[in-house]
Design an enzyme around this catalytic site. Structure first.
Site, PDB file in Angstrom:
ATOM      1  N   LYS A 152       0.816  -1.264  -0.130  1.00 31.06           N
ATOM      2  CA  LYS A 152      -0.217  -0.039  -0.024  1.00 31.06           C
ATOM      3  C   LYS A 152       0.894   1.155  -0.104  1.00 31.06           C
ATOM      4  O   LYS A 152       1.754   1.281   1.087  1.00 31.06           O
ATOM      5  CB  LYS A 152      -0.934   0.036   1.186  1.00 31.06           C
ATOM      6  N   ASP A 182      -0.985  -0.751  -4.381  1.00 35.45           N
ATOM      7  CA  ASP A 182      -2.187  -0.311  -4.082  1.00 35.45           C
ATOM      8  C   ASP A 182      -2.259   1.165  -3.526  1.00 35.45           C
ATOM      9  O   ASP A 182      -1.850   1.551  -2.607  1.00 35.45           O
ATOM     10  CB  ASP A 182      -3.040  -1.308  -2.956  1.00 35.45           C
ATOM     11  N   LYS A 260     -14.003  -7.517  -4.429  1.00 31.27           N
ATOM     12  CA  LYS A 260     -14.195  -7.857  -3.259  1.00 31.27           C
ATOM     13  C   LYS A 260     -15.744  -8.020  -2.915  1.00 31.27           C
ATOM     14  O   LYS A 260     -16.501  -7.227  -2.826  1.00 31.27           O
ATOM     15  CB  LYS A 260     -13.948  -6.613  -2.048  1.00 31.27           C
TER      16      LYS A 260
END
Length: 349
Positions: A152, A182, A260
């Site tokens: 991230k 990400d 997701k």
């Protein structure tokens, strides 16, 4: 007679989980249980505050209405169709119903993973934080044998993030370690090209959502001649109409989409996205949305049924100090369904 109920549960992180949206200390989720006195089923409505399309003040009222419909034996297919605007509840209802109908409430899909014959390769996730925290996580993931690392970015100094990537590439080639990034929409359209060019030097597999969602023209330009292959994530949230899903993919034409289930309408929503992606030659993988082991188990078994060989984002089971004890276990870079027993005592069931 079917008895249905729901109740909230607050998961507690083992550490301060850094994202571009801030620091996460806890994660609220909701469980739905079904019982007829003989059989039992459980599902998880994984509401993600600040991100879920259905994050609003009417959430629990909708849960109450759904529970009433279930107890009045409204068709499950009708309920799921009516829940398009409530994707996390859609996911919870689907998994609860699969659980209730199964001989074993935790055996939802029949495949090599659920039968303990194979594990699912997952990416090693490096959370945001200061440089030392991120580097220590990175070392841990590499020592465990992960060949795919997800990092991230967008929270600390960009040069320090580049330094982290440089350290990986000084030690491991792109064939040895795949790097996924990400950004969670951290870069503005004005600077994103410059940022991507700097990142591309380190042979990046893909970057999720480099700019914020709903900037269709800008995202399309990034995908047309990608400096780094682009993966859509937040861009998919709230797109519930089939035609709009198809239009979005055909317009932007990303290299990947990331699904997701709790954010895109459960397995029904995932199936739609996957079929559309295949029709326009877009690859995909699935990640969890910080579910407990109840939701993670359902997602893992679903993924295994799809025979997607790419590393999946399912390494979140160890994030919480009060997670539900389960047979899910990490063995090096794979998630397995092991021999431990499920223990729902924390839920007071």
């Amino acid at each position: 007679m079917l008895k249905a109920q729901y109740f909230p549960y607050r998961l507690k992180f083992n550490f301060l989980a850094g994202t571009s949206r801030g620091i996460l200390k806890t994660k609220l989720t909701y469980f739905i249980t079904l019982s007829d006195g003989v059989k039992f089923g459980i599902g998880e409505c994984s509401l993600f505050k600040g991100l879920s399309y259905d994050d609003n003040s009417d959430y629990e009222n909708e849960l109450i209405e759904v529970i009433s419909k279930l107890e009045n034996e409204v068709s499950i297919s009708i309920i799921i169709e009516e829940l398009k605007e409530w994707p996390s509840i859609q996911f919870g209802i689907e998994t609860a119903f699969l659980s209730f109908k199964a001989d074993n409430p935790f055996y939802l899909f029949d495949n090599n993973f659920s039968n303990q014959l194979s594990g699912i390769e997952i990416n090693g996730l490096v959370w945001m934080g200061d440089w030392e925290f991120m580097y220590n996580q990175l070392k841990e993931k590499l020592e465990l044998g992960h060949s795919c690392i997800k990092i991230k970015i967008g929270a600390i100094n960009f040069e320090k993030e580049l330094d982290l990537l440089k350290k990986i590439r000084n030690e491991f080639s792109e064939k040895e370690v795949e790097i996924r990034l990400d950004a969670n929409g951290a870069f503005s359209p004005k600077i994103v090209v410059e940022k991507l060019k700097s990142l591309a030097k380190y042979k990046i597999h893909s970057i999720e959502q480099p700019i914020r969602a709903k900037q269709i023209k800008e995202m399309k330009l990034l995908c047309e001649n990608p400096i780094i292959p682009i993966a859509l994530d937040e861009e998919l949230i709230g797109v519930v109409d089939f035609q709009k899903k198809e239009s979005l993919l055909r317009e932007i034409k990303p290299q990947y989409i990331i699904l997701k289930p709790a954010l895109v309408g459960g397995f029904t929503g995932c199936n739609e996205w996957i079929n559309l992606a295949k029709s326009v030659d877009i690859n995909w993988w699935i990640t969890s949305a910080l579910e407990s082991n109840i939701g993670l188990n359902a997602i893992a078994q679903y993924v295994a049924s799809k025979n997607n060989a790419m590393p999946q984002g399912l390494g979140t089971g160890g994030l919480f100090s009060n997670n539900i004890s389960s047979p899910l276990e990490l063995r090096k870079n794979r998630l397995w369904y092991g021999n431990s027993k499920w223990d729902l005592s924390l839920l007071n069931l």
